[in-house]
Write a protein that holds these residues in place. Sequence first.
Motif, PDB file in Angstrom:
ATOM      1  N   ALA A   1       0.819  -1.148   0.041  1.00 50.72           N
ATOM      2  CA  ALA A   1       0.171  -0.098  -0.072  1.00 50.72           C
ATOM      3  C   ALA A   1       0.862   1.146   0.053  1.00 50.72           C
ATOM      4  O   ALA A   1       0.564   2.218  -0.671  1.00 50.72           O
ATOM      5  N   GLU A   2       2.064   1.193   0.748  1.00 51.79           N
ATOM      6  CA  GLU A   2       2.786   2.237   0.651  1.00 51.79           C
ATOM      7  C   GLU A   2       3.485   2.686  -0.726  1.00 51.79           C
ATOM      8  O   GLU A   2       3.585   3.856  -1.116  1.00 51.79           O
ATOM      9  N   ALA A   3       3.803   1.541  -1.309  1.00 53.28           N
ATOM     10  CA  ALA A   3       4.207   1.711  -2.803  1.00 53.28           C
ATOM     11  C   ALA A   3       3.282   2.471  -3.765  1.00 53.28           C
ATOM     12  O   ALA A   3       3.525   3.352  -4.371  1.00 53.28           O
ATOM     13  N   GLY A   4       1.728   1.955  -3.481  1.00 51.81           N
ATOM     14  CA  GLY A   4       1.116   2.699  -4.107  1.00 51.81           C
ATOM     15  C   GLY A   4       0.619   4.215  -3.957  1.00 51.81           C
ATOM     16  O   GLY A   4       0.515   4.884  -4.839  1.00 51.81           O
ATOM     17  N   TYR A   5       0.880   4.323  -2.628  1.00 51.18           N
ATOM     18  CA  TYR A   5       0.809   5.825  -2.184  1.00 51.18           C
ATOM     19  C   TYR A   5       1.728   6.681  -2.887  1.00 51.18           C
ATOM     20  O   TYR A   5       1.602   7.832  -3.242  1.00 51.18           O
ATOM     21  N   GLN A   6       3.071   6.105  -2.873  1.00 49.41           N
ATOM     22  CA  GLN A   6       4.343   6.759  -3.191  1.00 49.41           C
ATOM     23  C   GLN A   6       4.141   6.843  -4.766  1.00 49.41           C
ATOM     24  O   GLN A   6       4.776   8.041  -5.348  1.00 49.41           O
ATOM     25  N   ALA A   7       3.720   6.134  -5.396  1.00 45.27           N
ATOM     26  CA  ALA A   7       3.551   6.223  -6.921  1.00 45.27           C
ATOM     27  C   ALA A   7       2.515   7.598  -7.228  1.00 45.27           C
ATOM     28  O   ALA A   7       2.815   8.267  -8.039  1.00 45.27           O
ATOM     29  N   CYS A   8       1.594   7.558  -6.316  1.00 47.64           N
ATOM     30  CA  CYS A   8       0.528   8.633  -6.415  1.00 47.64           C
ATOM     31  C   CYS A   8       1.057   9.841  -6.334  1.00 47.64           C
ATOM     32  O   CYS A   8       1.210  11.055  -6.919  1.00 47.64           O
ATOM     33  N   GLN A   9       2.105  10.090  -4.905  1.00 48.79           N
ATOM     34  CA  GLN A   9       2.769  11.276  -4.786  1.00 48.79           C
ATOM     35  C   GLN A   9       3.731  11.841  -5.804  1.00 48.79           C
ATOM     36  O   GLN A   9       4.213  12.937  -6.018  1.00 48.79           O
ATOM     37  N   ALA A  10       4.318  10.708  -6.517  1.00 56.62           N
ATOM     38  CA  ALA A  10       5.102  10.912  -7.789  1.00 56.62           C
ATOM     39  C   ALA A  10       4.540  11.393  -9.114  1.00 56.62           C
ATOM     40  O   ALA A  10       5.130  11.775 -10.065  1.00 56.62           O
ATOM     41  N   ALA A  11       3.449  11.440  -9.041  1.00 56.36           N
ATOM     42  CA  ALA A  11       2.556  11.512 -10.339  1.00 56.36           C
ATOM     43  C   ALA A  11       2.733  12.793 -11.077  1.00 56.36           C
ATOM     44  O   ALA A  11       2.709  14.016 -10.359  1.00 56.36           O
ATOM     45  N   SER A  12       2.886  13.039 -12.119  1.00 58.48           N
ATOM     46  CA  SER A  12       3.223  14.017 -12.935  1.00 58.48           C
ATOM     47  C   SER A  12       2.329  14.090 -14.360  1.00 58.48           C
ATOM     48  O   SER A  12       2.426  13.167 -14.911  1.00 58.48           O
ATOM     49  N   SER A  13       1.872  15.387 -14.908  1.00 56.89           N
ATOM     50  CA  SER A  13       1.509  15.440 -16.240  1.00 56.89           C
ATOM     51  C   SER A  13       2.698  15.021 -17.247  1.00 56.89           C
ATOM     52  O   SER A  13       2.635  15.453 -18.291  1.00 56.89           O
ATOM     53  N   ALA A  14       4.005  15.385 -16.634  1.00 54.99           N
ATOM     54  CA  ALA A  14       5.015  15.361 -17.664  1.00 54.99           C
ATOM     55  C   ALA A  14       5.367  13.816 -18.272  1.00 54.99           C
ATOM     56  O   ALA A  14       4.705  12.726 -17.689  1.00 54.99           O
ATOM     57  N   ALA A  15       5.857  13.522 -19.436  1.00 50.71           N
ATOM     58  CA  ALA A  15       6.136  12.135 -19.845  1.00 50.71           C
ATOM     59  C   ALA A  15       6.893  11.490 -18.855  1.00 50.71           C
ATOM     60  O   ALA A  15       7.680  11.800 -18.348  1.00 50.71           O
ATOM     61  N   PRO A  16       6.159  10.442 -18.578  1.00 45.72           N
ATOM     62  CA  PRO A  16       6.719   9.357 -17.612  1.00 45.72           C
ATOM     63  C   PRO A  16       8.062   8.808 -17.873  1.00 45.72           C
ATOM     64  O   PRO A  16       8.287   8.463 -19.170  1.00 45.72           O
ATOM     65  N   ALA A  17       8.874   8.586 -16.915  1.00 45.13           N
ATOM     66  CA  ALA A  17      10.099   7.729 -17.250  1.00 45.13           C
ATOM     67  C   ALA A  17       9.924   6.226 -17.755  1.00 45.13           C
ATOM     68  O   ALA A  17       8.569   5.843 -17.355  1.00 45.13           O
ATOM     69  N   GLU A  18      10.702   5.593 -18.623  1.00 47.67           N
ATOM     70  CA  GLU A  18      10.447   4.488 -19.194  1.00 47.67           C
ATOM     71  C   GLU A  18      11.658   3.442 -18.657  1.00 47.67           C
ATOM     72  O   GLU A  18      12.713   3.689 -18.272  1.00 47.67           O
ATOM     73  N   GLY A  19      11.254   2.132 -19.294  1.00 49.41           N
ATOM     74  CA  GLY A  19      12.351   1.058 -18.922  1.00 49.41           C
ATOM     75  C   GLY A  19      12.331   0.378 -17.620  1.00 49.41           C
ATOM     76  O   GLY A  19      11.144  -0.100 -17.152  1.00 49.41           O
ATOM     77  N   ASN A  20      13.499   0.551 -16.672  1.00 48.60           N
ATOM     78  CA  ASN A  20      13.552  -0.532 -15.529  1.00 48.60           C
ATOM     79  C   ASN A  20      12.962   0.520 -14.481  1.00 48.60           C
ATOM     80  O   ASN A  20      13.676   0.738 -13.387  1.00 48.60           O
ATOM     81  N   VAL A  21      11.526   1.080 -14.405  1.00 49.51           N
ATOM     82  CA  VAL A  21      11.089   1.699 -13.374  1.00 49.51           C
ATOM     83  C   VAL A  21       9.517   1.201 -13.278  1.00 49.51           C
ATOM     84  O   VAL A  21       9.006   0.422 -14.092  1.00 49.51           O
ATOM     85  N   GLY A  22       9.006   1.506 -12.123  1.00 50.54           N
ATOM     86  CA  GLY A  22       7.579   1.242 -11.785  1.00 50.54           C
ATOM     87  C   GLY A  22       7.401  -0.198 -12.118  1.00 50.54           C
ATOM     88  O   GLY A  22       7.970  -1.312 -11.602  1.00 50.54           O
ATOM     89  N   ALA A  23       6.286  -0.618 -12.621  1.00 46.84           N
ATOM     90  CA  ALA A  23       5.630  -1.849 -12.992  1.00 46.84           C
ATOM     91  C   ALA A  23       6.913  -2.546 -13.846  1.00 46.84           C
ATOM     92  O   ALA A  23       6.550  -3.849 -13.896  1.00 46.84           O
ATOM     93  N   GLY A  24       7.418  -1.828 -14.472  1.00 47.99           N
ATOM     94  CA  GLY A  24       8.437  -2.607 -15.561  1.00 47.99           C
ATOM     95  C   GLY A  24       9.976  -2.971 -14.811  1.00 47.99           C
ATOM     96  O   GLY A  24      10.603  -3.294 -15.531  1.00 47.99           O
ATOM     97  N   ALA A  25      10.075  -2.410 -13.601  1.00 49.69           N
ATOM     98  CA  ALA A  25      11.482  -2.522 -12.943  1.00 49.69           C
ATOM     99  C   ALA A  25      11.921  -4.114 -12.838  1.00 49.69           C
ATOM    100  O   ALA A  25      12.977  -4.292 -13.177  1.00 49.69           O
TER     101      ALA A  25
END
Length: 334
Positions: free
Chosen positions: A129-153
């Motif tokens: 749950a803390e991971a989900g909360y932190q993902a929301c905290q990091a959310a931005s309307s900028a182009a998201p990072a790609e590759g070895n991050v988030g659900a793709g790590a």
Amino acid sequence: MSAKPTARPAGAITDVAGLAVGHFTDTRRPTGCSVVLVPDGAIAGVDVRGAAPGTRETDLLAPGNLVERVHAVLLTGGSAFGLDAAGGVMRWLEQRGMGLPVGPVRVPLVPAAVLFDLMVGDPSVRPDAEAGYQACQAASSAAPAEGNVGAGAGALVGKVFGLSRAMKGGIGTASVRVGDVTVGALVACNALGDVVDPDTHRVLAGARADDGAPMDTRRALLAGQAPQGLLAGNHTTIGVVATDAVLDKPQAMRLAQVAHDGLARAINPVHTAYDGDTLFALATGRVPSHPGLLVLGAMAAEATARATVRAVLAARSLELSGQRWPAAHDTPVT
């Protein structure tokens, strides 16, 4: 030997106005989650094609069911354990007054899908749950990072002939615009099969031959080479397609269905008994007119295919506990 493929910019799901994307990447091992936030809400649909899915709140998106709009969709690693991350997304939304009004409270509804990355590092470490909360905290309307991050790590691709022959997967994004309408996609690719260039059919990342270069899984299977070490649910590609067009729930579901054509163009084999391939669709309705569902479907499939390709081209090699999974970025392509 041809030049190495590169992750050329292809737009992003956040080109659809009103969306924000956030990643949480766990530094203890390669895993994480990614959230697509829609603060104003969006009509949503879903289509599950793989035979080994891990999902949450997908039934509510069926046409005819009560809920029309959602405010977030979660993509996460950690297999079924990773669904806990949706609780953190709910908490973040609740704190901001977002959700379905039910008497004196608002109940945030967070559709989610998981991919299996527990074979990469310590399987006791997974998004919570803390991971989900932190993902929301990091959310931005900028182009998201790609590759070895988030659900793709922790994502890998090309596991038909064993994990040791796989390559690094990841998460990617892309968008397509026709007239005033935009369709974007965010895809976390952990496929059993190879990822191929939809235009040239060249294998970009997948099962590797003895020389380390990607082999062609489709051709190898058809030539009689037997799969090895297959585990049900040990794979899966998940994603979100979004548009600013006006859609109702049946149309959103149709958009999710057609978007799977993009996976079929970029992954071979796809939708197997060992994958849980799932795509969500979101429609913000900010653009009052659109070119019709036929064109929207073509846009969704194209954005999904491009995002899938970017997921592996943006990935970087991973070395862990004596095992190395190379990425398309640094692997010879013949």
